[in-house]
Enzyme design. Structure first.
Site, short mmCIF file in Angstrom:
data_model
loop_
_atom_site.label_atom_id
_atom_site.label_comp_id
_atom_site.label_asym_id
_atom_site.label_seq_id
_atom_site.Cartn_x
_atom_site.Cartn_y
_atom_site.Cartn_z
N ARG A 42 0.82 -1.26 0.07
CA ARG A 42 -0.07 -0.05 -0.03
C ARG A 42 0.97 1.20 0.07
O ARG A 42 1.86 1.52 0.72
CB ARG A 42 -0.98 -0.01 1.15
CG ARG A 42 -2.10 -1.12 1.18
CD ARG A 42 -3.09 -0.74 2.36
NE ARG A 42 -2.35 -0.85 3.71
CZ ARG A 42 -2.12 0.28 4.47
NH1 ARG A 42 -2.41 1.23 4.51
NH2 ARG A 42 -1.69 -0.32 5.64
N ASP A 64 -2.38 1.21 -4.99
CA ASP A 64 -3.60 1.43 -4.25
C ASP A 64 -4.55 0.22 -4.69
O ASP A 64 -5.01 0.62 -5.80
CB ASP A 64 -4.12 2.86 -4.24
CG ASP A 64 -5.48 2.84 -3.43
OD1 ASP A 64 -6.03 2.04 -2.92
OD2 ASP A 64 -5.84 3.97 -3.47
N GLY A 87 -1.53 -12.99 2.50
CA GLY A 87 -1.50 -13.53 4.03
C GLY A 87 -2.43 -12.86 4.81
O GLY A 87 -2.59 -12.62 5.95
N ARG A 95 -12.73 -9.16 -1.81
CA ARG A 95 -13.47 -7.98 -1.84
C ARG A 95 -12.78 -6.98 -2.79
O ARG A 95 -13.06 -5.81 -3.15
CB ARG A 95 -13.40 -7.27 -0.39
CG ARG A 95 -14.67 -7.93 0.24
CD ARG A 95 -14.91 -7.52 1.65
NE ARG A 95 -13.68 -7.19 2.74
CZ ARG A 95 -13.53 -8.24 3.47
NH1 ARG A 95 -14.28 -9.44 3.42
NH2 ARG A 95 -12.53 -8.37 4.44
N HIS A 130 -2.84 -15.27 16.58
CA HIS A 130 -1.32 -15.28 16.52
C HIS A 130 -0.92 -16.66 16.64
O HIS A 130 -1.73 -17.53 17.10
CB HIS A 130 -0.64 -14.40 17.50
CG HIS A 130 -0.91 -12.86 17.06
ND1 HIS A 130 -0.24 -12.35 15.96
CD2 HIS A 130 -1.59 -11.77 17.67
CE1 HIS A 130 -0.52 -11.06 15.80
NE2 HIS A 130 -1.38 -10.78 16.93
N ASN A 133 -1.89 -18.77 19.72
CA ASN A 133 -3.27 -19.48 19.35
C ASN A 133 -3.35 -20.57 18.57
O ASN A 133 -3.96 -21.67 18.69
CB ASN A 133 -4.18 -18.37 18.94
CG ASN A 133 -4.12 -17.15 19.65
OD1 ASN A 133 -3.59 -16.16 19.26
ND2 ASN A 133 -4.49 -17.44 21.03
N ASP A 159 4.18 -19.92 12.99
CA ASP A 159 4.35 -19.27 11.97
C ASP A 159 5.48 -19.88 10.66
O ASP A 159 5.01 -19.68 9.83
CB ASP A 159 4.94 -17.64 12.47
CG ASP A 159 3.77 -16.82 13.18
OD1 ASP A 159 2.72 -17.37 13.07
OD2 ASP A 159 4.14 -15.99 13.61
#
Length: 365
Positions: A42, A64, A87, A95, A130, A133, A159
Site C-alpha cells: 500500500r 492502491d 496473507g 473484496r 497469533h 493461538n 508461523d
C-alpha cells in the site's frame, strides 16, 4: 528491474502482497532460490514489524488496490505471473476483486498461495489470532515447556515451521502440477494445519504407547535426563542428547558417571535420580572444559548459544550458514543445491513503479 540469475527457480515469477511474518518469509525463500518476486505494498504503508532481512531479494511496488487503475495494472502483472502469495484474512482479496476465481479465469496456470493462521474455512477462519493461538489448538503448545506451564517456542513452530514452510512446499508442488497440466490452483496453507503435521512423530509415539500428556515427562520434551540442557560451573549451559545406548556410554564415561544399565535409564521412574547425578557432574567444570572434551565426539553435546554467538560457531562459519548483506549479518539461503546454487540478493532500496514492473514482465521467456 533485472531478473535473478542463480537458483533452481530462475524463470519463476511471483507476486507477493505484503503482509506479516510467514508470508514474507515464504517469499524470501522463493527469492533466495532464484524466483523473480515483486512485492505489492500500500502507498505509504508503515511496516508493522521491521523486515530488513525477510524482505531481501525482491523489489517493492506501491499500489492502491482500491484504485481501479492500480488494481488493473496489478491484474496485468498477475497475468504474467506463475504464482501469488497473500496473507490476509479470508475474503479480503475477494473484496478487492483479486480473489482466485477471477485471477484464475484470466491466468489458468496461476498458483494462488494463501497464508493464514486458521485457514480459509472453519469456525475460526475469520477471527484474529497469533502463533501462540494456532499452536495451542494443535496440541503443540501443551507439549512444550516446563511441567508447571506451557512455554511459547518463539514463533518458530507455528508461523514459520507450520506456516511458511508448508506454504512453500505446497506452492512448489502446485507449480510442478501447473507445469505438467497447465492448470493452477489455490494452496490453502493454515498454520494450525501445518503445526498438526509437525506433530506426526509425537503422534507416532502416542500410538506406540510412548507418550505422556504431561510436559517435561517424555523423551524429547526435556523429561529424559539424557536429552536436556545443564548448567555448568561458569553459569553457561550445554545441551546433551545421547539417546542411543552407545552414545550415552561415551557420555557416561567422559563425565564420570557410574555404570548405568540402559534398561534402567529408559525407565521414566529412574529419570529424576539420573538427572540429579548428571547435573551434579556438569557443575564440576566450566562449559568450555566440557565442550573441549565432548563437543567433537559422538557423545552428542553442544553449547547453548545465543544468536550472536551462533554466527561465529566454527561449524556454522565453515558452512557459511550466515551471510553479510545490506549491512546485516543474516541467515544464508537454505537448503544447498549442487547444480543451481542459491543466492541471498540485496533488498532494492527504491520502490519500483508499477509501469516499470509491467515493462520488465512484458514478455515471458
Amino acid at each position: 528491474m533485472s531478473a535473478p540469475s542463480a537458483g533452481p527457480l530462475v524463470g519463476i515469477r511471483i507476486i507477493e502482497f505484503v503482509g506479516l511474518g510467514p508470508a514474507p518469509f515464504a517469499a524470501m525463500q522463493f527469492a533466495d532460490m532464484g524466483a523473480d518476486v515483486i512485492r505489492i505494498a500500500r502507498p505509504g504503508a508503515v511496516p508493522t514489524l521491521p523486515d530488513p532481512i525477510s524482505g531481501r531479494g525482491r523489489p517493492t511496488v506501491e499500489a492502491d488496490l482500491k484504485n481501479p487503475a492500480d488494481a488493473e495494472q496489478v491484474r496485468r502483472l498477475l497475468d504474467r505471473a506463475d504464482a501469488l502469495i497473500e496473507g490476509f484474512r479470508p475474503g479480503v482479496m475477494e473484496r478487492l476483486g483479486l480473489g482466485p476465481e477471477p485471477l484464475l479465469a484470466r491466468n489458468p496456470r496461476l498458483v494462488y498461495g494463501r497464508m493464514t493462521g486458521w485457514g480459509q474455512t472453519g469456525p475460526l477462519a475469520s477471527h484474529a489470532g497469533h502463533d501462540i493461538n494456532y499452536i495451542a489448538i494443535s496440541g503443540a503448545l501443551a507439549a512444550i515447556g516446563p511441567a508447571d506451564r506451557p512455554m511459547p517456542p518463539l514463533n518458530l513452530v507455528g508461523d514459520f515451521g507450520g506456516g511458511s514452510m508448508f506454504l512453500v512446499s505446497g506452492m512448489l508442488a502446485a507449480l510442478l502440477s501447473a507445469q505438467r497440466t497447465g492448470q493452477g490452483q489455490v494452496v490453502d496453507a493454515a498454520i494450525c494445519d501445518g503445526t498438526v503435521q509437525l506433530l506426526t512423530m509425537a503422534y507416532d509415539m502416542d500410538a506406540a504407547g510412548q507418550w505422556r500428556s504431561q510436559r517435561d515427562a517424555n523423551l524429547l520434551d526435556g523429561g529424559a535426563p539424557y536429552y536436556s540442557a545443564y548448567e555448568c560451573a561458569d553459569g553457561r549451559f550445554i545441551a546433551i542428547g545421547p539417546i542411543e545406548p552407545q552414545f550415552f556410554e561415551l557420555f557416561r564415561k567422559a563425565v564420570g558417571l557410574e555404570e548405568d544399565n540402559h534398561t534402567l535409564r529408559a525407565d521414566p521412574g529412574n529419570w529424576p535420580a539420573l538427572r540429579e547425578r548428571i547435573a551434579a557432574r556438569m557443575r564440576t567444570r566450566s562449559s568450555n572444559q566440557w565442550l573441549a572434551e565432548l563437543e567433537y565426539s559422538d557423545a552428542c553435546v553442544s553449547p547453548v548459544l545465543d544468536m550472536k554467538e551462533a554466527v561465529v560457531h566454527p561449524h556454522l562459519v565453515a558452512r557459511n550458514s550466515f551471510v553479510e548483506l545490506d549491512g546485516f549479518v543474516q541467515p544464508a539461503p537454505a537448503p544447498r543445491f549442487s547444480g543451481t546454487p542459491t543466492e541471498a540478493r540485496p533488498r532494492p532500496r527504491e520502490t519500483l513503479a508499477l509501469a516499470d514492473a509491467l515493462e520488465g514482465w512484458d514478455t515471458r521467456p
